[in-house]
Design an enzyme around this catalytic site. Structure first.
Site, PDB file in Angstrom:
ATOM      1  N   LYS A  91      86.046  80.808  62.100  1.00  0.00           N
ATOM      2  CA  LYS A  91      85.187  81.911  61.650  1.00  0.00           C
ATOM      3  C   LYS A  91      84.116  82.322  62.655  1.00  0.00           C
ATOM      4  O   LYS A  91      83.766  83.493  62.747  1.00  0.00           O
ATOM      5  CB  LYS A  91      84.521  81.542  60.317  1.00  0.00           C
ATOM      6  CG  LYS A  91      85.525  81.384  59.184  1.00  0.00           C
ATOM      7  CD  LYS A  91      84.817  81.051  57.886  1.00  0.00           C
ATOM      8  CE  LYS A  91      85.817  80.648  56.824  1.00  0.00           C
ATOM      9  NZ  LYS A  91      85.201  80.470  55.515  1.00  0.00           N
ATOM     10  N   ASP A 147      82.681  85.958  52.653  1.00  0.00           N
ATOM     11  CA  ASP A 147      82.287  84.652  52.093  1.00  0.00           C
ATOM     12  C   ASP A 147      80.917  84.695  51.420  1.00  0.00           C
ATOM     13  O   ASP A 147      80.730  84.163  50.329  1.00  0.00           O
ATOM     14  CB  ASP A 147      82.210  83.596  53.204  1.00  0.00           C
ATOM     15  CG  ASP A 147      83.581  83.117  53.646  1.00  0.00           C
ATOM     16  OD1 ASP A 147      84.523  83.190  52.848  1.00  0.00           O
ATOM     17  OD2 ASP A 147      83.690  82.671  54.809  1.00  0.00           O
ATOM     18  N   GLY A 174      75.331  72.629  56.560  1.00  0.00           N
ATOM     19  CA  GLY A 174      76.404  72.838  57.543  1.00  0.00           C
ATOM     20  C   GLY A 174      76.772  74.310  57.544  1.00  0.00           C
ATOM     21  O   GLY A 174      75.944  75.169  57.199  1.00  0.00           O
TER      22      GLY A 174
HETATM   23  P1  ATR Z   1      81.219  73.190  56.048  1.00  0.00           P
HETATM   24  O1  ATR Z   1      81.697  74.251  56.996  1.00  0.00           O
HETATM   25  O2  ATR Z   1      82.162  72.928  54.913  1.00  0.00           O
HETATM   26  O3  ATR Z   1      79.831  73.431  55.593  1.00  0.00           O
HETATM   27  P2  ATR Z   1      80.132  71.237  57.862  1.00  0.00           P
HETATM   28  O4  ATR Z   1      79.507  72.331  58.660  1.00  0.00           O
HETATM   29  O5  ATR Z   1      80.793  70.104  58.573  1.00  0.00           O
HETATM   30  O6  ATR Z   1      81.234  71.821  56.883  1.00  0.00           O
HETATM   31  O7  ATR Z   1      79.006  70.668  56.874  1.00  0.00           O
HETATM   32  C1  ATR Z   1      79.198  69.542  56.084  1.00  0.00           C
HETATM   33  C2  ATR Z   1      77.941  69.299  55.236  1.00  0.00           C
HETATM   34  O8  ATR Z   1      78.135  68.114  54.451  1.00  0.00           O
HETATM   35  C3  ATR Z   1      76.684  69.049  56.059  1.00  0.00           C
HETATM   36  O9  ATR Z   1      75.564  69.479  55.310  1.00  0.00           O
HETATM   37  C4  ATR Z   1      76.710  67.533  56.194  1.00  0.00           C
HETATM   38  O10 ATR Z   1      75.465  66.947  56.493  1.00  0.00           O
HETATM   39  P3  ATR Z   1      75.011  66.797  58.042  1.00  0.00           P
HETATM   40  O11 ATR Z   1      74.539  68.148  58.459  1.00  0.00           O
HETATM   41  O12 ATR Z   1      73.933  65.775  57.992  1.00  0.00           O
HETATM   42  O13 ATR Z   1      76.219  66.340  58.799  1.00  0.00           O
HETATM   43  C5  ATR Z   1      77.129  67.149  54.802  1.00  0.00           C
HETATM   44  N1  ATR Z   1      77.711  65.793  54.754  1.00  0.00           N
HETATM   45  C6  ATR Z   1      78.919  65.421  55.217  1.00  0.00           C
HETATM   46  N2  ATR Z   1      79.110  64.109  55.008  1.00  0.00           N
HETATM   47  C7  ATR Z   1      77.976  63.638  54.395  1.00  0.00           C
HETATM   48  C8  ATR Z   1      77.541  62.373  53.904  1.00  0.00           C
HETATM   49  N3  ATR Z   1      78.337  61.290  54.007  1.00  0.00           N
HETATM   50  N4  ATR Z   1      76.323  62.281  53.332  1.00  0.00           N
HETATM   51  C9  ATR Z   1      75.524  63.367  53.221  1.00  0.00           C
HETATM   52  N5  ATR Z   1      75.869  64.594  53.658  1.00  0.00           N
HETATM   53  C10 ATR Z   1      77.079  64.735  54.238  1.00  0.00           C
END
Ligand code: ATR
Length: 322
Positions: A91, A147, A174
């Site tokens: 994207k 989106d 994220g």
């Molecule tokens: P997407 O495009 O689906 O938003 P992403 O950009 O990888 O995917 O974002 C994933 C989100 O889930 C982020 O907010 C991430 O937190 P971080 O910014 O700290 O990485 C959160 N996330 C993923 N695994 C996590 C975990 N085990 N505990 C807490 N937050 C998590």
């Protein structure tokens, strides 16, 4: 019998509903590109919509490596596709690849929908889908984002609440969390609380909101007051065997929250939504987001209102089997 023919025959025998009879030389194509893509429910949802509109189109799915995204978009353009949807991880990359960016893609900084347009004899650019016969050879790509609006649309219609003036806790910063936060601020949310495992990312999103949507009061951290809505935009909950919650129950309680929305739609009820239901919140999952971003894309390609009911039914059947 030729091998290809015999295989084709056997296939048609085994899966009679997948007949290719209706595909002909006039059939036009749309597709979703992602990496990976096998999980995508978009083909089932979009083909149901296309069928309900009575169009001789088909919607396909392709696994495209990011290194090949430019070539894949150019190929679809050369073959006079109607349009594309782009999903993870394309994207952001696609923003630089478009000939024209619609205001939606400029506002949200990401492209999830591409419309191919052709130049008619009067020099006017029209969607490829608007040409009943041969499509002219001069083509361009227009990038859209459906989106962000889909998040607001789904939250408001599925939870029957108005975002304007609401107080919201958003978990996750994220890609999906950032878009949601900006859209919530643009929709007139009065107070927005951002929480993310990596606090610096929540701070960066808060800073962007302060610059672009100064009317929204944005705070990084949990609210110390009741909120109207809590949204999970983290990936916590995707694994049904992982009991983790996307918030800290010692710091925040869903007891003081009216509604809860999880962007995850598979599983249908995450730990977050289960906890929210137990606390008496109204709940909704992210299936509506998927539906509304897809419906908006079909509308952009066809110029007609999307047949929401047909698309929703197909989506539900594909994702939940009912
Ligand atoms: P997407 O495009 O689906 O938003 P992403 O950009 O990888 O995917 O974002 C994933 C989100 O889930 C982020 O907010 C991430 O937190 P971080 O910014 O700290 O990485 C959160 N996330 C993923 N695994 C996590 C975990 N085990 N505990 C807490 N937050 C998590």
């Amino acid at each position: 019998m030729d091998f290809e023919l015999s295989r084709h025959f056997a296939y048609k025998q085994r899966v009679p509903e997948l007949t290719t009879a209706a595909i002909n030389a006039a059939t036009r194509y749309c597709a979703v590109l992602g990496h990976p893509i096998r999980h995508s429910a978009s083909p089932v949802m979009q083909n149901a919509g296309i069928e309900a509109l009575g169009l001789n189109w088909r919607y396909l799915a392709y696994d495209v490596h990011p290194d090949q995204l430019h070539a894949a978009i150019a190929g679809a353009k050369a073959m006079k596709f109607i349009g594309l949807n782009l999903t993870v991880p394309h994207k952001l990359l696609a923003v630089e690849m478009m000939d024209v960016l619609d205001a939606s893609a400029q506002t949200w900084g990401a492209v999830n929908t591409v419309r191919f347009e052709a130049c008619d004899t009067t020099g006017k650019w029209l969607p490829v889908g608007a040409f009943p016969g041969d499509v002219p050879d001069e083509l361009r790509t227009v990038g859209y984002n459906t989106d962000a609006d889909a998040i607001a649309h789904s939250v408001e219609s599925d939870l029957q609440l108005s975002l304007a003036g609401a107080s919201v806790l958003l978990l996750g910063a994220g890609g999906a969390g950032r878009t949601a936060a900006l859209k919530l601020a643009a929709a007139g949310v009065a107070q927005l609380f951002l929480v993310n495992r990596t606090a610096a990312k929540a701070e960066a999103v808060a800073e962007e909101i302060r610059k672009r949507f100064p009317a929204a009061a944005v705070t990084v951290g949990y609210p110390n007051q009741p909120v109207d809505l809590a949204i999970n935009a983290t990936s916590l909950g995707l694994d049904p065997n992982d009991g983790a919650l996307p918030y800290d129950p010692k710091t925040f309680s869903l007891e003081h929250t009216r509604s809860a929305y999880d962007m995850i739609y598979r599983p249908a009820e995450t730990n977050f939504l289960r906890a929210a239901r137990a606390a008496g919140c109204k709940t909704a999952n992210g299936l509506g987001m998927l539906l509304h971003q897809g419906a908006a894309a079909l509308q952009i390609w066809s110029g007609q209102p999307a047949p929401l009911e047909a698309m929703h039914t197909a989506l539900r059947q594909n994702v939940y089997g009912s």
